[in-house]
Each structure stands twice: as structure tokens, then as C-alpha cells.
Design an enzyme around this catalytic site. Structure first.
Site, PDB file in Angstrom:
ATOM      1  N   ASP A   1      -6.826  -6.456  -7.551  1.00 53.87           N
ATOM      2  CA  ASP A   1      -6.250  -5.141  -7.860  1.00 53.87           C
ATOM      3  C   ASP A   1      -6.393  -4.798  -9.346  1.00 53.87           C
ATOM      4  OD1 ASP A   1      -5.139  -3.395  -5.995  1.00 53.87           O
ATOM      5  OD2 ASP A   1      -3.390  -4.666  -5.656  1.00 53.87           O
TER       6      ASP A   1
ATOM      7  N   LYS B   1      -7.089  -1.830   5.033  1.00 53.28           N
ATOM      8  CA  LYS B   1      -7.735  -2.909   4.271  1.00 53.28           C
ATOM      9  C   LYS B   1      -8.217  -4.009   5.210  1.00 53.28           C
ATOM     10  CE  LYS B   1      -5.158  -1.636   0.178  1.00 53.28           C
ATOM     11  NZ  LYS B   1      -3.977  -1.767  -0.673  1.00 53.28           N
TER      12      LYS B   1
ATOM     13  N   GLN C   1       0.841  -5.559  -1.958  1.00 53.00           N
ATOM     14  CA  GLN C   1       0.945  -4.102  -1.806  1.00 53.00           C
ATOM     15  C   GLN C   1       2.184  -3.587  -2.548  1.00 53.00           C
ATOM     16  OE1 GLN C   1      -1.427  -2.235  -0.303  1.00 53.00           O
ATOM     17  NE2 GLN C   1      -0.336  -0.372  -0.797  1.00 53.00           N
TER      18      GLN C   1
HETATM   19  N1  GUN Z   1       0.041   0.953  -3.792  1.00 51.74           N
HETATM   20  C1  GUN Z   1      -0.592   2.130  -3.984  1.00 51.74           C
HETATM   21  N2  GUN Z   1      -1.863   1.917  -4.411  1.00 51.74           N
HETATM   22  C2  GUN Z   1      -2.007   0.590  -4.492  1.00 51.74           C
HETATM   23  C3  GUN Z   1      -3.096  -0.248  -4.874  1.00 51.74           C
HETATM   24  O1  GUN Z   1      -4.188   0.184  -5.250  1.00 51.74           O
HETATM   25  N3  GUN Z   1      -2.870  -1.575  -4.813  1.00 51.74           N
HETATM   26  C4  GUN Z   1      -1.670  -2.094  -4.422  1.00 51.74           C
HETATM   27  N4  GUN Z   1      -1.535  -3.418  -4.421  1.00 51.74           N
HETATM   28  N5  GUN Z   1      -0.644  -1.359  -4.077  1.00 51.74           N
HETATM   29  C5  GUN Z   1      -0.814  -0.030  -4.113  1.00 51.74           C
END
Ligand code: GUN
Length: 292
Positions: free
Chosen positions: A117, A50, A94
Site C-alpha cells: 500500500d 482485490k 484495509q
Molecule cells: N481504504 C481506502 N483506500 C484504501 C487503500 O488504498 N488501501 C487500504 N489499505 N485501505 C484503503
């Protein structure tokens, strides 16, 4: 017959190239804060990816790496600070979080206008009633991947295997919308569905988001179906330097013989998730500029 391999990496690169121009044209530089609690190795990889994507698109990003032992209170305080930080337009915590932290409480604390998200209950609720603001990145990426590959969704029977809040449930809702690029008939099945293959064999578009390595076999797929593999599973591989390899939830070698199109792992859905996160961050920056 062998399926067309859907190249998520190439589609993502093309979309990101367009976004780069979009960011350049903005007066306010979009900003994303990524919060990682603990040292889950897969999460660390995702967070790094990211960060790199932000750098490529000239989006400001900051990473907050917190110890596994961080208290819920300290994490809430960080989120409150980011909520009022004018450099930051998007906040991503996350997942998964350590067990002593209540995930719902944390997601609830993020300003819905910065919830890139799409996990805040307000944004989830908006998706349910067809008034979305931020769509969750992986499901949104799956929809874009289908559309950019010229696969028609409207009127098709989509079968989703998996009912997580991150993928299964939101992808079902997105493709069910009364909207262009959606209008599918959607079935969601899961670990308690009984005879899974009874459902999966009816899919025109099969979306596997179960989290079990290579569980979807050839005999579970209808001839000519489009197969989207959301799984990222580490399996032991002594021949690789890392000692493991990544495989999806679909037995790729088998299923590509019967599907009309299929996504690989890696290089399918994964790059799209990050691309949609960038899209949501740019969108958040634009929305917040209009308010201020
Ligand atoms: N963990 C697995 N996929 C994701 C996601 O799309 N966003 C976040 N914040 N955590 C994750």
C-alpha cells in the site's frame, strides 16, 4: 463540446492482461494477505474485488477477516506472523480501522518490504525524497491513467482537492517528482482553503479527492481541463435495487460539458487502484526473491 471519457476499466484490464504474463514467468508465485477488521460494507466490497483480481492474475491471496472487537495486540501479532511468512510478499490492512486501534502503530508494524500500500513511514519518506519503492495504489493509478490516456503531465498545473494520506498528499508528491511522467506544478487545497474555486479554476489537471458527492461543479473548472474524480460516494437511489448509487466528487453531467477529458465513477480511478496493488505485489515478490 463534450469531454473524452477516460475508460479506467479498459486501461486496467489491458494492464492486468500484461501482468498475467509477468506472473506466469515468475518462479515464485506472488502472495498477498489482505486484512479486514470489522464489517464496513464499502471495505468488504473493496476486499472482495482485490481477492478476485488476485485470482484472475494467478496471484496467491489470503483473506484475514477479524471481528470488529479484535484488540490492537491481536492485530499486531497477525502482522508479525505475515511479516515472516514466506508465501506472503504483500500485506494490506484495509482502512479505516475501528477507533480503538491506532492506525499509525499498525502501519508501522508492516515490514516495509511487504508494504504494497506504500503507507509505512519509510515508504512515505522515500516518496518525499524521490526514492520510492512502493507507491500508494490510488495515486499511482491516477498517474498511470493520465499517461496511458496520452495526457501530458510535465509542466502542467495540477490542482488536488483533498489532503488525505491515502490520496491527496501522495498524488501531489508523485506528480511533483523530478521524473518522467511527472514534473508538474502542484497545488493542494482542502476544506480550509477558503475560496476553493479560485484554485480549481486554475487547474490544467484537476484531481478531486474530497469525499463529498458531486461537489465540483462546472463553474469551478477551466474550459479544456482534465478532470480526475477519485470520489466514491453512496447516495440514496430508490430506483435502484440496492437502494443507493455511487457518484463521484465531481458533478459528472455538468463538468463533462467543459472538460477535455474526465473519469467516470464507477469505471475510472477505481479499477486502476486494484491494478496497481497487483503491480506492487508482483514487484514485492520479485524484490524478496532477490534477497532470499
Ligand atoms: N481504504 C481506502 N483506500 C484504501 C487503500 O488504498 N488501501 C487500504 N489499505 N485501505 C484503503
Amino acid at each position: 463540446m463534450s469531454a473524452k471519457i477516460i475508460d479506467g476499466k479498459a486501461i486496467a484490464a489491458e494492464m492486468q492482461e500484461e501482468m498475467k504474463g509477468e506472473v506466469k514467468a515468475l518462479k515464485n508465485k506472488p502472495g498477498l494477505a489482505v486484512v479486514l477488521v470489522g464489517d464496513n460494507p464499502a471495505s468488504r466490497v473493496y476486499v472482495n474485488m482485490k481477492k478476485k483480481a488476485c485470482a484472475r492474475l494467478e496471484i496467491y491471496s489470503e483473506e484475514h477477516k477479524l471481528l470488529r472487537e479484535t484488540s490492537e495486540q491481536d492485530l499486531l501479532e497477525l502482522i508479525n506472523k505475515l511479516n515472516v511468512d514466506e508465501k506472503i510478499h504483500g500485506i494490506l490492512v484495509q482502512l479505516p480501522l475501528p477507533d480503538h486501534i491506532n492506525e499509525g502503530k499498525i502501519l508501522n508494524a508492516i515490514d516495509p518490504a511487504k508494504d504494497v500500500d506504500g503507507f509505512h513511514p519509510i515508504n512515505v519518506g522515500n516518496l518525499v525524497i524521490g526514492k520510492p519503492s512502493f507507491l500508494p495504489c490510488t495515486p499511482y493509478g491516477i498517474q498511470q491513467l493520465l499517461l496511458k490516456s496520452g495526457i501530458r503531465i510535465e509542466g502542467k498545473h495540477v490542482v488536488v482537492v483533498g489532503r488525505s494520506n491515502i490520496v491527496g498528499k501522495p498524488v501531489a508528491l508523485i506528480l511533483l517528482q523530478k521524473a518522467q511522467g511527472a514534473n508538474a506544478t502542484v497545488t493542494v487545497c482542502h476544506s480550509r482553503s477558503g475560496d476553493l474555486s479560485y484554485y480549481t479554476k486554475q487547474a490544467d489537471i484537476l484531481i478531486a479527492a474530497i469525499g463529498r458527492a458531486e461537489m465540483i461543479k462546472k463553474n469551478m473548472v477551466k474550459e479544456g481541463a482534465v478532470v480526475i474524480d477519485v470520489g466514491v460516494n453512496r447516495v440514496d437511489d430508490p430506483s435502484s435495487e440496492r437502494g443507493y448509487k455511487l457518484v463521484g466528487d465531481v458533478d459528472f453531467e455538468e463538468v463533462k460539458e467543459i472538460a477535455s477529458a474526465i473519469t467516470p465513477v464507477p469505471g475510472g480511478v477505481g479499477p486502476m487502484t486494484i491494478t496497481m496493488l497487483m503491480h506492487n505485489t508482483i514487484k514485492a515478490a520479485k524484490m524478496q526473491k532477490d534477497i532470499r
